[in-house]
Design a protein around this motif. Structure first.
Motif, PDB file in Angstrom:
ATOM      1  N   SER A   1      -1.855  -5.267  -2.031  1.00 32.35           N
ATOM      2  CA  SER A   1      -3.364  -3.684  -2.445  1.00 32.35           C
ATOM      3  C   SER A   1      -4.051  -4.219  -2.806  1.00 32.35           C
ATOM      4  O   SER A   1      -4.973  -4.977  -3.846  1.00 32.35           O
ATOM      5  N   HIS A   2      -5.408  -4.224  -1.666  1.00 30.01           N
ATOM      6  CA  HIS A   2      -7.188  -4.279  -2.069  1.00 30.01           C
ATOM      7  C   HIS A   2      -7.396  -3.880  -4.059  1.00 30.01           C
ATOM      8  O   HIS A   2      -7.066  -2.508  -3.992  1.00 30.01           O
TER       9      HIS A   2
ATOM     10  N   ASN B   1      -8.626  -1.082  -3.511  1.00 27.59           N
ATOM     11  CA  ASN B   1      -8.359   0.671  -2.520  1.00 27.59           C
ATOM     12  C   ASN B   1      -9.039   1.672  -3.321  1.00 27.59           C
ATOM     13  O   ASN B   1      -8.773   1.629  -4.635  1.00 27.59           O
TER      14      ASN B   1
ATOM     15  N   SER C   1      -6.586  -7.962   1.662  1.00 31.15           N
ATOM     16  CA  SER C   1      -5.739  -7.494   0.603  1.00 31.15           C
ATOM     17  C   SER C   1      -6.120  -8.653  -0.811  1.00 31.15           C
ATOM     18  O   SER C   1      -5.238  -9.920  -0.724  1.00 31.15           O
TER      19      SER C   1
ATOM     20  N   ASN D   1       0.969  -1.229   0.208  1.00 31.72           N
ATOM     21  CA  ASN D   1      -0.027  -0.208   0.319  1.00 31.72           C
ATOM     22  C   ASN D   1       1.012   1.106   0.023  1.00 31.72           C
ATOM     23  O   ASN D   1       0.969   1.975   0.859  1.00 31.72           O
TER      24      ASN D   1
END
Length: 224
Positions: A168-169, A172, A217, A123
């Motif tokens: 990172s999702h 996001n 994630s 992230n």
């Protein structure tokens, strides 16, 4: 440490933009839930050592030291028996990455490829921009980080692949998957893929060193 590493095939990793110790990036994951044990880990942090100690929860008793690398003083610390942290490292600055890797090469007595073959981040986020422009600013952050990694590898005579692993999702809001993959491609990645496994859970802190939440994630890999 050096003698024991000499008799085994060493696999290492470099991490970028670390914060709290208890939120440090998991470097054991690969695609399809594969586990890749790393014998040596070099972690980098944008904070100075004093800032890190003051703002980030630290376990145990890190052993700080100053490394003299090519005429520059580099702040570092041994955090446990197989991890070294290097401080004041801006992930978008080639020279910062080069100097950090040189610290790891010296401490672990390894070549640059051991630390640059697998690079992890979680992230990446500038964190202080207006929401409307945040995605574009973070795209540039990722692009510049990829470029710095490629240039650092070249400066250290490593010509192989750099696997840049990013947690990172996909939804996001600060960096959705589409924008993330565009950033990788814009920076020259020859392959970008998202892991099919959707069960990665990571502890996510913030740029101020606050306690992190455990969040679901995705894991992305860009080959540079």
């Amino acid at each position: 440490m050096k003698n024991s590493l000499a008799v085994m095939k060493i696999r290492g990793a470099l991490t970028l933009a670390e914060g709290r110790y208890d939120c440090k990036t998991d470097v054991s994951r690969a695609l399809d839930n594969e586990e890749q044990e790393k014998q040596v880990v070099l972690r980098t942090c944008l904070h100075s050592y004093e800032e890190w100690r003051a703002t980030c929860h630290v376990y145990g008793f890190p052993f700080p030291f100053l490394a003299w690398i090519r005429g520059e003083t580099v702040e570092a610390a041994v955090v446990d028996c197989r991890e070294v942290w290097v401080f004041s490292v801006n992930a978008t600055r080639t020279q910062d990455i080069v100097q950090a890797v040189r610290v790891g090469m010296f401490f672990f007595s390894v070549t640059a490829d051991v630390l640059l073959r697998d690079v992890y981040a979680k992230n990446l986020d500038v964190g202080d921009e207006p929401c409307a422009s945040l995605v574009n600013v973070n795209k540039r952050l990722y692009e510049n980080t990829c470029i710095a990694l490629r240039e650092a590898a070249h400066a250290l005579a490593y010509e192989g692949d750099v696997n840049f692993w990013t947690y990172s999702h996909h939804n996001n809001p600060r960096m959705p998957q589409k924008a993330l993959h565009e950033a990788f491609s814009n920076a020259g990645a020859r392959s970008v893929i998202t892991d099919s496994i959707k069960t990665h859970w990571t502890r996510v802190g913030n740029n101020q060193g606050d306690p992190g939440l455990i969040c679901k994630s995705d894991l992305h890999r860009a080959i540079l």
